[in-house]
Design a protein around this motif. Structure first.
Motif, PDB file in Angstrom:
ATOM      1  N   UNK A   1     -59.883  29.899  11.171  1.00 37.81           N
ATOM      2  CA  UNK A   1     -59.620  28.777  12.072  1.00 37.81           C
ATOM      3  C   UNK A   1     -59.358  27.455  11.358  1.00 37.81           C
ATOM      4  N   UNK A   2     -59.608  27.375  10.057  1.00 32.64           N
ATOM      5  CA  UNK A   2     -59.487  26.097   9.367  1.00 32.64           C
ATOM      6  C   UNK A   2     -58.046  25.583   9.430  1.00 32.64           C
ATOM      7  N   UNK A   3     -57.909  24.269   9.256  1.00 30.11           N
ATOM      8  CA  UNK A   3     -56.583  23.645   9.299  1.00 30.11           C
ATOM      9  C   UNK A   3     -55.657  24.269   8.249  1.00 30.11           C
ATOM     10  N   UNK A   4     -56.208  24.493   7.047  1.00 27.81           N
ATOM     11  CA  UNK A   4     -55.411  25.079   5.974  1.00 27.81           C
ATOM     12  C   UNK A   4     -55.011  26.510   6.313  1.00 27.81           C
ATOM     13  N   UNK A   5     -55.969  27.311   6.778  1.00 26.57           N
ATOM     14  CA  UNK A   5     -55.662  28.706   7.115  1.00 26.57           C
ATOM     15  C   UNK A   5     -54.616  28.787   8.218  1.00 26.57           C
ATOM     16  N   UNK A   6     -54.736  27.916   9.218  1.00 24.44           N
ATOM     17  CA  UNK A   6     -53.777  27.919  10.322  1.00 24.44           C
ATOM     18  C   UNK A   6     -52.382  27.518   9.831  1.00 24.44           C
ATOM     19  N   UNK A   7     -52.332  26.558   8.906  1.00 22.15           N
ATOM     20  CA  UNK A   7     -51.038  26.144   8.359  1.00 22.15           C
ATOM     21  C   UNK A   7     -50.397  27.278   7.571  1.00 22.15           C
ATOM     22  N   UNK A   8     -51.206  27.921   6.716  1.00 24.18           N
ATOM     23  CA  UNK A   8     -50.696  29.046   5.933  1.00 24.18           C
ATOM     24  C   UNK A   8     -50.206  30.167   6.836  1.00 24.18           C
ATOM     25  N   UNK A   9     -51.023  30.505   7.814  1.00 18.70           N
ATOM     26  CA  UNK A   9     -50.677  31.604   8.715  1.00 18.70           C
ATOM     27  C   UNK A   9     -49.458  31.266   9.557  1.00 18.70           C
ATOM     28  N   UNK A  10     -49.307  29.984   9.924  1.00 21.80           N
ATOM     29  CA  UNK A  10     -48.137  29.566  10.685  1.00 21.80           C
ATOM     30  C   UNK A  10     -46.850  29.779   9.906  1.00 21.80           C
ATOM     31  N   UNK A  11     -46.892  29.477   8.594  1.00 22.04           N
ATOM     32  CA  UNK A  11     -45.721  29.709   7.743  1.00 22.04           C
ATOM     33  C   UNK A  11     -45.379  31.194   7.674  1.00 22.04           C
ATOM     34  N   UNK A  12     -46.413  32.027   7.512  1.00 20.82           N
ATOM     35  CA  UNK A  12     -46.187  33.471   7.435  1.00 20.82           C
ATOM     36  C   UNK A  12     -45.689  34.004   8.777  1.00 20.82           C
ATOM     37  N   UNK A  13     -46.248  33.488   9.874  1.00 24.04           N
ATOM     38  CA  UNK A  13     -45.837  33.947  11.205  1.00 24.04           C
ATOM     39  C   UNK A  13     -44.342  33.734  11.424  1.00 24.04           C
ATOM     40  N   UNK A  14     -43.842  32.557  10.999  1.00 17.68           N
ATOM     41  CA  UNK A  14     -42.414  32.275  11.141  1.00 17.68           C
ATOM     42  C   UNK A  14     -41.584  33.270  10.333  1.00 17.68           C
ATOM     43  N   UNK A  15     -42.014  33.540   9.102  1.00 15.90           N
ATOM     44  CA  UNK A  15     -41.264  34.453   8.233  1.00 15.90           C
ATOM     45  C   UNK A  15     -41.287  35.877   8.788  1.00 15.90           C
ATOM     46  N   UNK A  16     -42.438  36.312   9.278  1.00 16.88           N
ATOM     47  CA  UNK A  16     -42.551  37.673   9.820  1.00 16.88           C
ATOM     48  C   UNK A  16     -41.714  37.798  11.088  1.00 16.88           C
ATOM     49  N   UNK A  17     -41.694  36.769  11.911  1.00 20.11           N
ATOM     50  CA  UNK A  17     -40.897  36.801  13.136  1.00 20.11           C
ATOM     51  C   UNK A  17     -39.409  36.937  12.814  1.00 20.11           C
ATOM     52  N   UNK A  18     -38.967  36.247  11.758  1.00 18.95           N
ATOM     53  CA  UNK A  18     -37.567  36.355  11.347  1.00 18.95           C
ATOM     54  C   UNK A  18     -37.234  37.751  10.847  1.00 18.95           C
ATOM     55  N   UNK A  19     -38.157  38.344  10.097  1.00 21.51           N
ATOM     56  CA  UNK A  19     -37.922  39.669   9.516  1.00 21.51           C
ATOM     57  C   UNK A  19     -37.930  40.761  10.581  1.00 21.51           C
ATOM     58  N   UNK A  20     -38.861  40.642  11.537  1.00 21.19           N
ATOM     59  CA  UNK A  20     -39.050  41.714  12.516  1.00 21.19           C
ATOM     60  C   UNK A  20     -38.297  41.492  13.817  1.00 21.19           C
ATOM     61  N   UNK A  21     -37.918  40.236  14.086  1.00 21.53           N
ATOM     62  CA  UNK A  21     -37.307  39.929  15.367  1.00 21.53           C
ATOM     63  C   UNK A  21     -38.290  39.935  16.513  1.00 21.53           C
ATOM     64  N   UNK A  22     -39.581  39.919  16.200  1.00 26.23           N
ATOM     65  CA  UNK A  22     -40.630  39.927  17.223  1.00 26.23           C
ATOM     66  C   UNK A  22     -41.437  38.638  17.151  1.00 26.23           C
ATOM     67  N   UNK A  23     -41.925  38.168  18.290  1.00 26.92           N
ATOM     68  CA  UNK A  23     -42.799  36.992  18.253  1.00 26.92           C
ATOM     69  C   UNK A  23     -44.118  37.321  17.553  1.00 26.92           C
ATOM     70  N   UNK A  24     -44.724  36.312  16.975  1.00 26.60           N
ATOM     71  CA  UNK A  24     -46.011  36.490  16.297  1.00 26.60           C
ATOM     72  C   UNK A  24     -46.988  35.477  16.875  1.00 26.60           C
ATOM     73  N   UNK A  25     -48.152  35.959  17.306  1.00 29.24           N
ATOM     74  CA  UNK A  25     -49.177  35.056  17.837  1.00 29.24           C
ATOM     75  C   UNK A  25     -50.377  35.034  16.881  1.00 29.24           C
ATOM     76  N   UNK A  26     -50.949  33.855  16.703  1.00 26.91           N
ATOM     77  CA  UNK A  26     -52.112  33.707  15.825  1.00 26.91           C
ATOM     78  C   UNK A  26     -53.384  34.032  16.600  1.00 26.91           C
ATOM     79  N   UNK A  27     -54.227  34.858  15.992  1.00 30.34           N
ATOM     80  CA  UNK A  27     -55.527  35.205  16.566  1.00 30.34           C
ATOM     81  C   UNK A  27     -56.586  34.601  15.643  1.00 30.34           C
TER      82      UNK A  27
END
Length: 323
Positions: free
Chosen positions: A16-42
């Motif tokens: 949940x930390x600000x840093x972890x959320x920022x890192x995960x947000x960057x990865x979520x965007x990249x994974x969404x581009x690769x897979x064509x699927x939306x990514x939600x953070x849990x």
């Protein structure tokens, strides 16, 4: 009617930390581009997030990771993003490290009062860090260069740590450049510590994307985010850590980098350090070898350097930390 698998949002487990959320947000965007699927953070709370004890006291190894891995195994999330330096070196059979994206700046940095550099801090300066590795190397450097500093153990997020400097409780704090870059606060750094002064934690600056070992489709998609050079480097560093039988809170620093002649990469250099937190005794060695083209090759480089460090008494230095 159930949602088609191809369009269901992928669930990314993150701290949940600000840093972890920022890192995960960057990865979520990249994974969404690769897979064509939306990514939600849990968002998942880990033991390391709720415990106020210092990492050296609670064991360090896995405290920021176990809850995320448990959620993966239970199928509550599809994949998880970790700071690689927090990841234990032993890999669970049911999970796979699907991708290690290109590494951020691995260096440690100083945020000091009055925009001071590390070597310009006044005598008796109090420097905050929660890392025995940083303490060992800062104190060793200070001893060898006639600096008078006091390292002070601290915990907390970036705001809390920098707050100690802003409030005048500490003269400086040490943080990772990568984290400050990812949350857009690199301009607050007053000094970048050369890796010749402080070697980073094994894997520092790199992210780890982990998923279930039986999800072949997702593994293949995530693999597109893998950076082979970063993976080889962190594999060598983490193999050194594992061979020293040290956890991620141990006073061990390591960095692998490629040695190039012009545009031609010649070999990989691996540097390692271990020391007592007061800096009185340090073992620091390096080795070079052919650029590994396999996971085993990178691992062998790390194990070879660890053997040399153990022969120089590294195990005893880590043991002294607890006394």
């Amino acid at each position: 009617m159930t949602e088609p698998h191809a369009t269901r949002a992928l669930r990314l487990g993150t701290r949940r930390s600000k840093l972890a959320m920022a890192q995960s947000g960057l990865v979520a965007e990249a994974v969404s581009q690769v897979t064509g699927r939306p990514v939600e953070l849990v968002e998942i709370t880990t033991y390391g997030d709720v415990s106020r004890a210092h990492l050296a006291q609670i064991g360090g190894t896995g405290v920021f990771v176990t809850a995320l891995r448990d959620a993966l195994v239970r199928g509550e999330v599809d994949f998880a993003v970790h700071s690689l330096k927090d990841l234990p070196t032993a890999q669970p059979e049911e999970l796979v490290l699907a991708a290690v994206p290109e590494r951020e700046d691995p260096r440690d940095v100083i945020v000091a009062r009055d925009a001071l550099k590390f070597t310009d801090l006044p005598r008796g300066a109090r420097i905050g860090t929660g890392s025995p590795r940083r303490m060992a190397q800062l104190n060793a450097y200070a001893r060898s260069h006639g600096l008078d500093i006091e390292t002070v153990p601290i915990r907390g997020n970036v705001d809390t740590r920098i707050g100690y400097v802003r409030d005048g409780e500490l003269d400086a704090v040490v943080l990772a450049a990568a984290g400050l870059n990812r949350i857009g606060r690199i301009d607050e750094v007053t000094d970048f510590l050369s890796v010749d002064t402080v070697l980073p934690a094994p894997g520092q600056g790199a992210l780890a994307i982990e998923c279930a070992a039986d999800n072949a489709e997702l593994i293949a998609a995530l693999a597109e985010l893998d950076d082979p050079v970063t993976r080889a480097a962190v594999t060598a560093e983490r193999s050194l850590l594992a061979a020293l039988e040290a956890g991620c809170s141990a006073p061990v620093g390591a960095l692998a980098d490629l040695v190039a002649d012009g545009q031609i990469v010649k070999e990989m250099r691996l540097r390692g350090v271990v020391g007592t937190t007061d800096g009185t005794r340090v073992v620091q060695l390096s080795t070079t070898g052919p650029v590994p083209d396999t996971h085993d090759g990178a691992g062998a480089l790390g194990r070879a350097l660890a053997d040399e460090m153990l022969a120089q008494g590294a195990a005893g230095l880590m043991g002294e930390r607890a006394h």
